[in-house]
Design an enzyme around this catalytic site. Structure first.
Site, PDB file in Angstrom:
ATOM      1  N   LYS A 100       0.872  -1.177   0.000  1.00  0.00           N
ATOM      2  CA  LYS A 100       0.000   0.000   0.000  1.00  0.00           C
ATOM      3  C   LYS A 100       0.909   1.226   0.000  1.00  0.00           C
ATOM      4  O   LYS A 100       1.589   1.515   0.995  1.00  0.00           O
ATOM      5  CB  LYS A 100      -0.904   0.017   1.242  1.00  0.00           C
ATOM      6  N   GLY A 161      -8.388   8.922   9.563  1.00  0.00           N
ATOM      7  CA  GLY A 161      -8.739   8.967  10.988  1.00  0.00           C
ATOM      8  C   GLY A 161      -9.747  10.034  11.367  1.00  0.00           C
ATOM      9  O   GLY A 161     -10.073  10.195  12.541  1.00  0.00           O
ATOM     10  N   GLY A 188     -11.238   7.883   6.208  1.00  0.00           N
ATOM     11  CA  GLY A 188     -12.326   8.816   6.467  1.00  0.00           C
ATOM     12  C   GLY A 188     -13.622   8.169   6.922  1.00  0.00           C
ATOM     13  O   GLY A 188     -14.528   8.862   7.381  1.00  0.00           O
ATOM     14  N   THR A 210      -9.158   3.234  11.895  1.00  0.00           N
ATOM     15  CA  THR A 210      -9.592   3.970  13.089  1.00  0.00           C
ATOM     16  C   THR A 210     -11.062   3.732  13.428  1.00  0.00           C
ATOM     17  O   THR A 210     -11.402   3.598  14.608  1.00  0.00           O
ATOM     18  CB  THR A 210      -9.349   5.485  12.878  1.00  0.00           C
TER      19      THR A 210
END
Lengths: 259, 72
Positions: A100, A161, A188, A210
């Site tokens: 990634k 986050g 997000g 998150t």
């Protein structure tokens, strides 16, 4: 739900989850199991020699034979550092080259630095890395990254986050419309409806960390996200009704006892 | 003649005194670190695991031991 295919490997789950911010490795693993994710992200860091040597290794909990481990380049602010991090990741993961790529612009927004991301992607493709790339929700940039050879484009929904959900669904729609590689919305997502919405737009998957790890009950949120991704996928393929300005009664007019 | 049996290296950004001319294998054993899911750089070059037993470290080498941790 049909399988998600990335780099010639098929996945039953369209949810990719991160492994950061959990209370401990036991919670990390249980949350991942609840989410149904088969691909998980990890970060590449210096070992803390004094402290880490006796602590359990993340990859002992998440066996790379059972999960696709997706090493990230989080914390890199230029192409050179991102390329180096990917090379280290490949050495850690015994030659596996799925990564990634994320090259960040600043600490406050963690927004991608697109020019450095493109530079890194060009170099990594030459080194035969298979790149899933975190980028802005800009379809011109997304197409450029696809043309360079990235195997998946991962536009943000909103800052990493932040939990702000999708800030510009029309940009995501345009990216999806123009793309021939999987579009995984990364960053997000705040709650289950955000994940559903991503899938209802027709995107191929969602990546989050998150939203699960920092929920009051991470294990329950992991389950919720699994269902949300599946529901959103099914709703998109079922075909939603068009939005109308006026009502449309569901019960027949004929035989109304009030007439 | 005094034979040095220790040397100074930089290990993950900290100065460390380790046995002289030790191999990477030897260093990992010295530090009690398992050779699994790690990467090692010496002077900014990755050393493949196949070379850990033959690669001897030198005074002032800059060694980095890297692994995977939780991240998003």
């Amino acid at each position: 739900m049909s399988k998600l295919i990335i780099n010639d490997k098929s996945y039953n789950s369209r949810l990719i989850v991160g492994t950061g911010k959990y209370k401990d490795l036991t919670e990390t693993k249980q949350a991942i199991l609840n989410s149904g994710a088969e691909m998980v992200t990890v970060a590449i860091r210096r070992m803390n020699i004094g402290q880490d040597k006796n602590s359990p290794n993340l990859l002992d909990y998440l066996d790379p034979k059972l999960f696709t481990i997706l090493p990230n380049t989080a914390g890199c602010y230029n192409a050179k550092d991102a390329v180096r991090t990917c090379q280290l990741a490949a050495e850690i993961l015994e030659g596996k080259k799925l990564v990634k790529l994320e090259v960040l612009g600043d600490d406050k927004t963690l927004y991608p630095n697109v020019t450095e991301t493109i530079k890194a992607a060009e170099q990594l493709v030459k080194e035969d890395f298979k790149i899933m790339v975190y980028t802005t929700d800009d379809h011109i940039v997304a197409k450029e990254l696809e043309n360079i050879g990235c195997v998946s484009i991962m536009p943000l929904a909103s800052p990493i986050g932040s939990g702000l959900g999708i800030q510009n669904e029309y940009n995501l729609l345009t990216i999806k419309e123009n793309s021939t590689v999987p579009i995984i919305v990364d960053a997000g997502v705040g709650t289950a409806s955000d994940a559903s919405k991503v899938m209802e737009l027709g995107c191929d998957g969602v990546l989050m960390n998150t939203a699960i790890a920092c929920a009051k009950d991470p294990l329950l949120m992991a389950t919720a996200m699994k269902k949300a991704v599946e529901s959103g996928y099914d709703a998109y393929h079922a075909g939603r009704i068009p939005k109308k300005f006026h009502a449309s009664a569901s019960s027949p007019k004929e035989g109304n006892v009030c007439d | 003649m005094v034979i040095s049996t220790k040397m100074r290296v930089i290990l993950n950004k900290d100065v460390q005194i380790i046995p002289d001319s030790i191999s990477i294998d030897g260093l990992l054993e010295h530090l009690n670190i398992e050779i699994k899911y790690i990467a090692i750089e010496v002077n900014e070059t990755i050393v493949p695991k196949s070379e850990y037993n033959t690669f001897n470290l030198k005074e002032n080498d800059n060694i980095e031991i890297i692994h995977a941790v939780g991240g998003g």
